[in-house]
Design a protein around this motif. Structure first.
Motif, short mmCIF file in Angstrom:
data_model
loop_
_atom_site.label_atom_id
_atom_site.label_comp_id
_atom_site.label_asym_id
_atom_site.label_seq_id
_atom_site.Cartn_x
_atom_site.Cartn_y
_atom_site.Cartn_z
N ILE A 285 0.83 -1.21 0.00
CA ILE A 285 0.00 0.00 0.00
C ILE A 285 0.86 1.26 0.00
O ILE A 285 0.44 2.31 -0.51
N GLU A 286 2.08 1.17 0.52
CA GLU A 286 2.95 2.35 0.55
C GLU A 286 3.21 2.93 -0.85
O GLU A 286 3.52 4.11 -0.99
N THR A 287 3.11 2.09 -1.89
CA THR A 287 3.34 2.57 -3.26
C THR A 287 2.07 2.49 -4.12
O THR A 287 2.16 2.54 -5.35
N LEU A 288 0.91 2.39 -3.49
CA LEU A 288 -0.33 2.18 -4.23
C LEU A 288 -0.58 3.24 -5.30
O LEU A 288 -0.84 2.93 -6.46
N SER A 289 -0.49 4.51 -4.92
CA SER A 289 -0.80 5.57 -5.88
C SER A 289 0.16 5.56 -7.06
O SER A 289 -0.24 5.77 -8.21
N LEU A 290 1.44 5.31 -6.79
CA LEU A 290 2.44 5.28 -7.86
C LEU A 290 2.16 4.15 -8.83
O LEU A 290 2.23 4.31 -10.06
N ARG A 291 1.84 2.99 -8.26
CA ARG A 291 1.53 1.84 -9.12
C ARG A 291 0.26 2.06 -9.93
O ARG A 291 0.22 1.75 -11.13
N MET A 292 -0.78 2.57 -9.29
CA MET A 292 -2.05 2.74 -10.00
C MET A 292 -1.91 3.74 -11.15
O MET A 292 -2.53 3.57 -12.22
N GLN A 293 -1.12 4.78 -10.95
CA GLN A 293 -0.88 5.73 -12.04
C GLN A 293 -0.27 5.03 -13.25
O GLN A 293 -0.68 5.25 -14.38
N ARG A 294 0.71 4.15 -13.00
CA ARG A 294 1.36 3.43 -14.11
C ARG A 294 0.44 2.37 -14.70
O ARG A 294 0.42 2.17 -15.92
N HIS A 295 -0.32 1.67 -13.86
CA HIS A 295 -1.30 0.69 -14.37
C HIS A 295 -2.24 1.38 -15.37
O HIS A 295 -2.50 0.86 -16.46
N VAL A 296 -2.78 2.53 -14.99
CA VAL A 296 -3.73 3.26 -15.83
C VAL A 296 -3.06 3.75 -17.12
O VAL A 296 -3.59 3.59 -18.22
N GLU A 297 -1.88 4.33 -16.98
CA GLU A 297 -1.15 4.85 -18.13
C GLU A 297 -0.86 3.74 -19.14
O GLU A 297 -1.07 3.90 -20.36
N ASN A 298 -0.37 2.60 -18.64
CA ASN A 298 -0.07 1.48 -19.52
C ASN A 298 -1.33 0.88 -20.15
O ASN A 298 -1.35 0.53 -21.33
N ALA A 299 -2.39 0.73 -19.33
CA ALA A 299 -3.63 0.15 -19.84
C ALA A 299 -4.21 1.00 -20.95
O ALA A 299 -4.71 0.48 -21.97
N GLN A 300 -4.17 2.29 -20.77
CA GLN A 300 -4.69 3.20 -21.80
C GLN A 300 -3.94 3.02 -23.12
O GLN A 300 -4.54 2.94 -24.20
N LYS A 301 -2.62 2.92 -23.03
CA LYS A 301 -1.79 2.79 -24.23
C LYS A 301 -1.99 1.43 -24.91
O LYS A 301 -2.15 1.35 -26.14
N VAL A 302 -2.00 0.37 -24.11
CA VAL A 302 -2.16 -0.98 -24.66
C VAL A 302 -3.56 -1.16 -25.27
O VAL A 302 -3.71 -1.71 -26.35
N ALA A 303 -4.59 -0.67 -24.56
CA ALA A 303 -5.96 -0.80 -25.05
C ALA A 303 -6.15 -0.07 -26.37
O ALA A 303 -6.81 -0.57 -27.30
N ALA A 304 -5.59 1.13 -26.48
CA ALA A 304 -5.70 1.89 -27.73
C ALA A 304 -5.01 1.16 -28.88
O ALA A 304 -5.52 1.12 -30.01
N TRP A 305 -3.85 0.57 -28.60
CA TRP A 305 -3.14 -0.20 -29.64
C TRP A 305 -3.96 -1.41 -30.09
O TRP A 305 -4.09 -1.69 -31.28
N LEU A 306 -4.51 -2.14 -29.11
CA LEU A 306 -5.32 -3.31 -29.44
C LEU A 306 -6.53 -2.93 -30.28
O LEU A 306 -6.87 -3.61 -31.26
N GLU A 307 -7.21 -1.84 -29.89
CA GLU A 307 -8.42 -1.44 -30.61
C GLU A 307 -8.13 -1.12 -32.07
O GLU A 307 -8.99 -1.32 -32.95
#
Length: 426
Positions: A285-307
């Motif tokens: 949990i100490e790094t939750l916000s940092l991880r979630m920011q990267r999860h979202v950033e990566n998901a957005q990029k990967v999803a757009a490529w797949l679409e």
């Protein structure tokens, strides 16, 4: 003094150890605690004093985790337990009696659908499954025996976003709590209590821990639901025989549900989180916000490529403008749509199997919310036990794979998907 999320995820619930000065929360690897004297022991057992008795009930390491998660969710209190599935039973246990039902979303993790459609029948409980986009159907499904409404904020596997404001308005009108599984979103992306939810559950196994090391669950209480407003919740509003007629809501007010979860739920169900597991989750949990920011950033990029790829039929990521849930992102998950979604591969079931087998960076596992990118073919695994109709309702059709996008380099993830799709659709 109020603090921001990034500060609270590190400090909430914790103080330097008074005995040693240790800055990190110690792992209190003990089963029992010495009482000061006989009167102290009696006061603890009578719920007249808060303290530690036995680690099935409370443990100092777990207590820090409970306070930290409750703080991040904006709740009054929390009870940690052994898994996300345990948390769901713990959430329902004080509310239900034989003959009672819950109204649940069709868009749920497959194991939850099975737990609610099959296992809880053994307690004399039942569940009615409804498409939560159809608010009239949700209203119609609630009857005099309904004791809770249940949904996921960001639904597994498709990443669908639930209109929590609309659903909580219905549950509040009916006088029953809305329970939201916030596992896929975490309190960094979504705070269900701010949208009218009464209770939140998590599989702490997933994003909260974030490293795939331990299982765990938590139930968080908003502290705002009036358990005494009707006779629907006697476990909380009526005298409890095991505690000499104590009434939990009358005695503990906003913490009634939390105290009941420990003093009755953990006491009798025993679905306890171990202190070592709590320690790993606190570290995560100490790094939750940092991880979630990267999860979202990566998901957005990967999803757009797949679409944009011709080998893909569709992508369910709510962060894409093409998603029917795109407009809900800003309202429900203003910091992003999470890292979980599905996509349909041209070539159907067989192509999905080939894809899963050909990937190199993505791990083929039955988990999500890891720092590593994960993939699974839901129809043959997590949702295998469901009927074709249930699979379709949950967004787990045979031509779909679910991805949990990690925090690696997004270009590496895209390259891995590219080579595997080439093999899968050749």
């Amino acid at each position: 003094m109020s603090h921001g999320f990034d500060t609270l995820q590190i400090h909430a619930g914790a103080q330097p150890d008074p005995a040693t000065g240790a800055r990190q929360t110690p792992i209190y690897q003990t089963t029992a605690y010495v009482f000061r004297d006989a009167d102290h022991a009696a006061a603890l057992f009578n719920l007249q004093e808060v303290g530690f008795i036995y680690s099935r009930l409370t443990n100092p390491t777990v207590a820090v985790l409970q306070e930290r998660i409750a703080t991040l969710e904006g709740g009054a209190g929390a009870v940690c337990c052994s898994s996300g599935h345990a948390a769901q039973i713990m959430a329902l246990f004080p509310l239900m009696q034989p003959g009672c039902n819950i109204v649940a979303s069709t868009r749920l993790y497959g194991g939850t659908v099975t737990q609610f459609s099959q296992t809880i029948k053994r307690f004399g409980w039942s569940a009615t499954f409804v498409d939560f986009d159809d608010t009239d159907a949700v209203k119609a499904a609630i009857d005099e025996n309904t004791r809770a409404v249940f949904c996921e904020s960001v639904a597994n596997p498709g990443g669908y976003i639930t209109d929590l404001d609309a659903i909580s308005a219905i549950s509040n009108d009916a006088g029953v709590p809305l329970i939201v599984d916030n596992t896929s979103a975490t309190p960094y992306l979504c705070r269900p209590f701010e949208h009218g939810a009464s209770l939140v559950v998590h599989s702490t196994t997933k994003y909260l821990t974030g490293n795939g090391t331990v299982t765990g669950g938590v139930v968080v209480d908003s502290g705002t639901f009036d358990w005494s407003a009707s006779d629907k919740f006697p476990s909380l509003s009526q005298p409890e025989p095991a505690y000499h007629g104590l009434k939990f809501h009358e005695t503990f007010g906003p913490l009634a549900f939390t105290f009941h979860g420990i003093a009755v739920g953990l006491r009798d169900l025993g679905m306890t989180m171990n202190p070592q597991g709590a320690h790993y989750t606190l570290m995560g949990i100490e790094t939750l916000s940092l991880r979630m920011q990267r999860h979202v950033e990566n998901a957005q990029k990967v999803a757009a490529w797949l679409e944009a790829d011709d080998r893909i039929e569709s992508v369910t990521y709510a962060g894409l403008p093409s998603s029917p849930y795109y407009d809900r992102v800003e309202k429900i998950c203003p910091k992003g749509a999470g890292g979980l979604f599905t996509f349909a591969v041209k070539g159907g079931y067989e192509a999905c199997i080939k894809l899963v087998n050909a990937l190199e960076i993505f791990s083929h596992v039955a988990n999500l919310g890891d720092t590593r990118s994960l993939i699974i073919h839901s129809a043959s695994t997590t949702h295998r036990q469901l009927s074709p109709e249930q699979q379709k309702a949950a967004g787990a059709e045979p031509n779909m794979v679910r991805v949990s996008i990690g925090i690696e380099d997004a270009d590496d993830l895209i390259a891995d998907l590219d080579q595997a799709l080439t093999q899968a659709t050749a």
